[in-house]
Structure formats: structure tokens, C-alpha cells
Design a protein around this motif. Structure first.
Motif, PDB file in Angstrom:
ATOM      1  N   PRO A  19      45.022  48.036  39.261  1.00  0.00           N
ATOM      2  CA  PRO A  19      44.025  48.939  39.840  1.00  0.00           C
ATOM      3  C   PRO A  19      42.999  48.164  40.660  1.00  0.00           C
ATOM      4  CG  PRO A  19      43.505  48.536  37.556  1.00  0.00           C
ATOM      5  CD  PRO A  19      44.803  47.821  37.832  1.00  0.00           C
ATOM      6  N   ILE A  20      42.505  48.780  41.712  1.00  0.00           N
ATOM      7  CA  ILE A  20      41.390  48.241  42.471  1.00  0.00           C
ATOM      8  C   ILE A  20      40.382  49.373  42.664  1.00  0.00           C
ATOM      9  CG2 ILE A  20      42.636  46.401  43.659  1.00  0.00           C
ATOM     10  CD1 ILE A  20      42.845  48.227  46.093  1.00  0.00           C
ATOM     11  N   ILE A  21      39.109  49.026  42.650  1.00  0.00           N
ATOM     12  CA  ILE A  21      38.045  50.009  42.875  1.00  0.00           C
ATOM     13  C   ILE A  21      37.436  49.716  44.232  1.00  0.00           C
ATOM     14  CG2 ILE A  21      35.877  50.973  42.053  1.00  0.00           C
ATOM     15  CD1 ILE A  21      36.616  49.908  39.261  1.00  0.00           C
ATOM     16  N   LEU A  22      37.412  50.717  45.080  1.00  0.00           N
ATOM     17  CA  LEU A  22      36.840  50.542  46.405  1.00  0.00           C
ATOM     18  C   LEU A  22      35.342  50.743  46.332  1.00  0.00           C
ATOM     19  CD1 LEU A  22      39.546  52.470  48.423  1.00  0.00           C
ATOM     20  CD2 LEU A  22      39.460  50.061  47.825  1.00  0.00           C
ATOM     21  N   PHE A  23      34.605  49.775  46.889  1.00  0.00           N
ATOM     22  CA  PHE A  23      33.149  49.837  46.791  1.00  0.00           C
ATOM     23  C   PHE A  23      32.539  49.728  48.177  1.00  0.00           C
ATOM     24  CE2 PHE A  23      29.095  48.177  44.702  1.00  0.00           C
ATOM     25  CZ  PHE A  23      28.751  49.415  44.194  1.00  0.00           C
ATOM     26  N   LEU A  43      28.014  54.224  39.781  1.00  0.00           N
ATOM     27  CA  LEU A  43      28.261  53.301  40.882  1.00  0.00           C
ATOM     28  C   LEU A  43      27.382  52.055  40.794  1.00  0.00           C
ATOM     29  CD1 LEU A  43      28.768  55.722  43.898  1.00  0.00           C
ATOM     30  CD2 LEU A  43      30.509  54.397  42.675  1.00  0.00           C
ATOM     31  N   HIS A  44      26.172  52.184  40.255  1.00  0.00           N
ATOM     32  CA  HIS A  44      25.292  51.016  40.128  1.00  0.00           C
ATOM     33  C   HIS A  44      25.928  49.943  39.239  1.00  0.00           C
ATOM     34  CE1 HIS A  44      24.317  53.210  36.447  1.00  0.00           C
ATOM     35  NE2 HIS A  44      23.878  52.071  35.982  1.00  0.00           N
ATOM     36  N   SER A  45      26.711  50.360  38.267  1.00  0.00           N
ATOM     37  CA  SER A  45      27.371  49.398  37.376  1.00  0.00           C
ATOM     38  C   SER A  45      28.460  48.613  38.099  1.00  0.00           C
ATOM     39  CB  SER A  45      27.985  50.120  36.180  1.00  0.00           C
ATOM     40  OG  SER A  45      26.978  50.721  35.407  1.00  0.00           O
ATOM     41  N   LEU A  46      29.094  49.238  39.077  1.00  0.00           N
ATOM     42  CA  LEU A  46      30.140  48.531  39.823  1.00  0.00           C
ATOM     43  C   LEU A  46      29.584  47.328  40.561  1.00  0.00           C
ATOM     44  CD1 LEU A  46      32.305  51.342  41.472  1.00  0.00           C
ATOM     45  CD2 LEU A  46      32.813  49.980  39.447  1.00  0.00           C
ATOM     46  N   GLY A  47      28.373  47.471  41.083  1.00  0.00           N
ATOM     47  CA  GLY A  47      27.749  46.381  41.829  1.00  0.00           C
ATOM     48  C   GLY A  47      27.475  45.155  40.981  1.00  0.00           C
ATOM     49  N   GLN A  48      27.519  45.290  39.681  1.00  0.00           N
ATOM     50  CA  GLN A  48      27.250  44.174  38.785  1.00  0.00           C
ATOM     51  C   GLN A  48      28.528  43.482  38.310  1.00  0.00           C
ATOM     52  OE1 GLN A  48      24.435  45.314  35.703  1.00  0.00           O
ATOM     53  NE2 GLN A  48      23.655  46.913  37.045  1.00  0.00           N
ATOM     54  N   LEU A  49      29.672  44.045  38.656  1.00  0.00           N
ATOM     55  CA  LEU A  49      30.946  43.459  38.220  1.00  0.00           C
ATOM     56  C   LEU A  49      31.313  42.253  39.068  1.00  0.00           C
ATOM     57  CD1 LEU A  49      33.050  46.702  37.711  1.00  0.00           C
ATOM     58  CD2 LEU A  49      32.045  45.251  35.938  1.00  0.00           C
ATOM     59  N   PRO A  51      34.767  39.723  40.131  1.00  0.00           N
ATOM     60  CA  PRO A  51      36.228  39.832  40.171  1.00  0.00           C
ATOM     61  C   PRO A  51      36.840  39.510  38.807  1.00  0.00           C
ATOM     62  CG  PRO A  51      35.456  38.705  42.115  1.00  0.00           C
ATOM     63  CD  PRO A  51      34.261  38.881  41.208  1.00  0.00           C
ATOM     64  N   ARG A  52      37.792  40.303  38.413  1.00  0.00           N
ATOM     65  CA  ARG A  52      38.555  40.169  37.169  1.00  0.00           C
ATOM     66  C   ARG A  52      37.777  40.552  35.913  1.00  0.00           C
ATOM     67  NH1 ARG A  52      39.806  36.376  40.537  1.00  0.00           N
ATOM     68  NH2 ARG A  52      41.900  36.113  41.343  1.00  0.00           N
ATOM     69  N   ASP A  53      36.560  41.077  36.049  1.00  0.00           N
ATOM     70  CA  ASP A  53      35.870  41.629  34.875  1.00  0.00           C
ATOM     71  C   ASP A  53      36.688  42.803  34.365  1.00  0.00           C
ATOM     72  OD1 ASP A  53      33.737  39.901  34.850  1.00  0.00           O
ATOM     73  OD2 ASP A  53      32.270  41.338  35.626  1.00  0.00           O
ATOM     74  N   GLU A  54      36.705  42.962  33.065  1.00  0.00           N
ATOM     75  CA  GLU A  54      37.425  44.090  32.480  1.00  0.00           C
ATOM     76  C   GLU A  54      36.457  45.230  32.220  1.00  0.00           C
ATOM     77  OE1 GLU A  54      39.896  43.177  29.151  1.00  0.00           O
ATOM     78  OE2 GLU A  54      40.722  41.403  30.123  1.00  0.00           O
ATOM     79  N   ILE A  55      36.903  46.431  32.543  1.00  0.00           N
ATOM     80  CA  ILE A  55      36.089  47.623  32.306  1.00  0.00           C
ATOM     81  C   ILE A  55      36.979  48.697  31.706  1.00  0.00           C
ATOM     82  CG2 ILE A  55      34.424  47.117  34.121  1.00  0.00           C
ATOM     83  CD1 ILE A  55      35.875  49.093  35.896  1.00  0.00           C
ATOM     84  N   ARG A  56      36.352  49.703  31.146  1.00  0.00           N
ATOM     85  CA  ARG A  56      37.071  50.838  30.573  1.00  0.00           C
ATOM     86  C   ARG A  56      36.621  52.102  31.287  1.00  0.00           C
ATOM     87  NH1 ARG A  56      39.479  49.732  25.495  1.00  0.00           N
ATOM     88  NH2 ARG A  56      38.924  47.668  24.788  1.00  0.00           N
TER      89      ARG A  56
END
Length: 84
Positions: A19-23, A43-49, A51-56
Motif C-alpha cells: 500500500p502507498i498513501i498519497l499525500f 491527515l495531520h498524522s500522515l505528515g508525521q510518518l 518511510p516504512r513506518d507501520e500504521i493501522r
């Protein structure tokens, strides 16, 4: 697959199955299958990730996503955030 427009936070699955998340630097169109979208309130949380961080992910209803966004906007607009 036909190329179509993609939104901020769209989750696509590449040919390799990852999976990839488009930001914020996303392309405007994409050809990978889109399986979901990150809700605006998160979306604010995405900016803190990194590369390769795991999320649920958790499925939420349209109404719940809208309620969370409204609550977040009210909090950000509240006087309680301003400290003098």
C-alpha cells in the motif's frame, strides 16, 4: 486499469501488493487500485510518518469521519488553545 483522479490521503495498492498513501506531493492522477482514503481529521498524522513506518487503519462511517473533522476544527478554533 484506467487512470483517474486521486485525492489527498488516497490509499493505493501497487502491483507488488504494497500500500502507498498519497499525500501533499501526490500526483493528480493514478492507475493503481484505490482501496480507501484517510479521513481528513487524520491527515495531520500522515505528515508525521516516516518511510516504512507501520500504521493501522480502522474503517469509519462517513458520519463519523465528518463528526471527527468538525470536532477537530472546533478545537483548533477555540480560545483554549491560545495561551497568553
Amino acid at each position: 486499469m484506467i487512470t483517474e483522479g486521486v485525492s489527498l490521503g488516497a490509499i493505493q495498492i501497487t502491483a507488488s501488493g504494497l500500500p502507498i498513501i498519497l499525500f501533499v506531493e501526490q500526483q493528480t492522477t493514478g492507475g493503481y487500485p484505490k482501496i480507501a482514503n484517510v479521513i481528513s481529521a487524520d491527515l495531520h498524522s500522515l505528515g508525521q510518518l516516516r518511510p516504512r513506518d507501520e500504521i493501522r487503519f480502522e474503517q469509519v462511517s462517513w458520519d463519523a469521519a465528518r463528526t471527527l473533522l468538525i470536532e477537530q476544527e472546533q478545537l483548533l478554533a477555540s480560545d483554549g488553545l491560545i495561551v497568553e
